[in-house]
Design an enzyme around this catalytic site. Structure first.
Site, short mmCIF file in Angstrom:
data_model
loop_
_atom_site.label_atom_id
_atom_site.label_comp_id
_atom_site.label_asym_id
_atom_site.label_seq_id
_atom_site.Cartn_x
_atom_site.Cartn_y
_atom_site.Cartn_z
CE LYS A 48 -0.73 -0.79 4.94
NZ LYS A 48 -0.59 0.30 5.85
CE1 TYR A 267 12.51 31.75 5.75
CE2 TYR A 267 12.74 29.40 5.31
CZ TYR A 267 12.41 30.68 4.89
OH TYR A 267 11.99 30.88 3.61
C1 LIG Z 1 -3.75 -4.55 8.57
C2 LIG Z 1 -2.31 -4.40 8.28
N1 LIG Z 1 -1.57 -5.49 8.05
C3 LIG Z 1 -0.25 -5.41 7.78
C4 LIG Z 1 0.40 -4.19 7.74
C5 LIG Z 1 1.88 -4.14 7.49
O1 LIG Z 1 2.56 -3.71 8.62
P1 LIG Z 1 4.14 -3.57 8.66
O2 LIG Z 1 4.47 -2.49 7.70
O3 LIG Z 1 4.44 -3.20 10.06
O4 LIG Z 1 4.71 -4.88 8.26
C6 LIG Z 1 -0.32 -3.03 7.97
C7 LIG Z 1 0.38 -1.74 7.93
O5 LIG Z 1 -0.01 -0.72 8.33
C8 LIG Z 1 -1.70 -3.13 8.25
O6 LIG Z 1 -2.45 -2.04 8.48
#
Ligand SMILES: Cc1ncc(COP(=O)(O)O)c(C=O)c1O
Length: 377
Positions: A48, A267
């Site tokens: 994602k 700044y």
């Molecule tokens: C439901 C879920 N599963 C898996 C993951 C993956 O987590 P990680 O990046 O800590 O491996 C996430 C990440 O936010 C998540 O929201």
């Protein structure tokens, strides 16, 4: 006659910074984790947010080639984009059916992660009309964020007919405190999840993400869902990072100047000079994801030597104290290292008082991006 006019620059030369993403390192991290969990546990990958900022279009095929079969994204659009890239992978959409109509998912063979009883009813209704494409189920076991609440899970247990008519590809839950191995909520969530699994229709189960998979074999279940560790973030904070670094970021020196005692830098005149200091100004700012919260904190490296950040980070620029550095390494147009094997995303995150995830997903769009794979760039 030889021209003395500077030649037009190629894109890589024109950019203020170069981001190198090592696809071999990502694939290597995947293989390392797969080996660790063993052949009875599947390693699904989380891509994602454009593969945590590193570019899903390149990262996902590299993971697929390394053996990943199940991919998690957050949104329907991410799922549709990934389907174009990977026609055969299993792709699950974590944010669930709120993102679109069942037909939007089914058309692209995307698996929705159903997060409440309403979504379960919608998917069941669709399955009754169009055939039972599989879905996943997310149970909230103590994070109060996404997934069926404990009350809804109880209702589902009492009314199992709600799950008839479609396949359950996975039942998942997510740990709130996995990066703190001793946190009592880890075991509480594991117990709650197991109790629910025992009373729901049988399906593969998944609880652990990057940190969770280091909590012990009880947490592995049938599948782990790994994002951050693939991309080099340390899944076990406070202990040596078992993962390979994946990104290198280097940015150009724009100017170098000597600043006298009593003057200030940047700044707010926030950095006062107390002894004659050489300052290098670098093409990197908060618009590139170099967070303003890392003003006066952390460092770059020049020819391997640390150069502390001084003054406020501004939109396009930051300033380094380069006093004592070899002048030959300080030529405008040459590069300083901001992220590499010895100073990784977690170090940058510490300086910015955040987490490696936010550093990666915030990496800017102005960089020239280079992908390494098969030993090439
Ligand atoms: C439901 C879920 N599963 C898996 C993951 C993956 O987590 P990680 O990046 O800590 O491996 C996430 C990440 O936010 C998540 O929201």
């Amino acid at each position: 006659m030889a021209s003395t006019e500077p030649r037009p620059r190629r894109a890589g030369d024109r950019a203020g910074a170069i981001l190198e993403i090592d696809l071999d390192a990502i694939a290597g991290n995947f293989r390392k984790l797969a080996e660790r969990v063993g052949s009875n546990v599947r390693v699904a990958v989380v891509v994602k947010a454009d593969a945590y900022g590193l570019g899903m279009a390149k990262v996902a095929p590299a993971l697929y080639r390394a053996g990943a079969k199940t991919f998690f994204v957050a949104t329907l659009d991410e799922g549709l984009a990934l389907r174009e890239i990977l026609p055969r992978a299993q792709i699950a959409v974590l944010n669930g059916l709120v993102m679109g109509a069942p037909a939007d998912f089914a058309k692209a063979a995307l698996v929705p992660v159903l997060n409440d009883l309403g979504q379960i009813a919608t998917w069941q209704g669709y399955a009754a009309r169009r055939g039972g494409a599989p879905a996943m189920l997310h149970l909230d076991t103590g994070m109060a964020r996404l997934g069926l609440t404990p009350k809804e899970t109880q209702r589902l247990i009492n009314e199992p007919g709600r799950l008839e008519g479609f396949g359950l590809a996975l039942i998942l839950s997510h740990l709130a405190c996995a990066n703190e191995a001793a946190h009592p909520l880890n075991d509480t969530q594991l117990d709650a999840f197991r109790a629910a699994l025992r009373r729901l229709p049988s399906a593969p189960a998944s609880l652990a993400a990057s940190s969770g998979m280091f909590l012990g074999s009880d947490f592995l279940l049938d599948m782990v869902r790994i994002g951050a560790a693939l991309y080099g973030v340390n899944p076990i904070p406070g202990r040596p990072n078992p993962m390979q670094q994946v990104v290198r970021l280097k940015a150009k020196i724009l100017q170098v100047r000597d600043v006298d005692s009593g003057e200030s830098v940047g700044y707010g005149a926030a950095h006062r000079i107390e002894q004659p200091t050489r300052i290098a100004t670098i093409a990197m700012g908060y618009a590139d994801g170099w967070l303003r919260s890392s003003s006066h904190r952390g460092s770059a490296h020049i020819a391997g030597k640390p150069a502390p950040v001084v003054g406020q980070i501004s939109m396009d620029l930051l300033t380094l104290d380069v006093t004592g550095h070899d002048p030959a390494t300080l030529i405008p147009g040459s590069y300083v290292d901001l992220l590499d094997e010895r100073y990784g995303v977690d170090d940058v995150a510490l300086a910015a008082q955040t987490i490696g995830y936010e550093i990666l997903t915030g990496l800017g769009s102005r960089f020239h991006r280079l992908y390494r794979s098969g030993g090439t760039r």
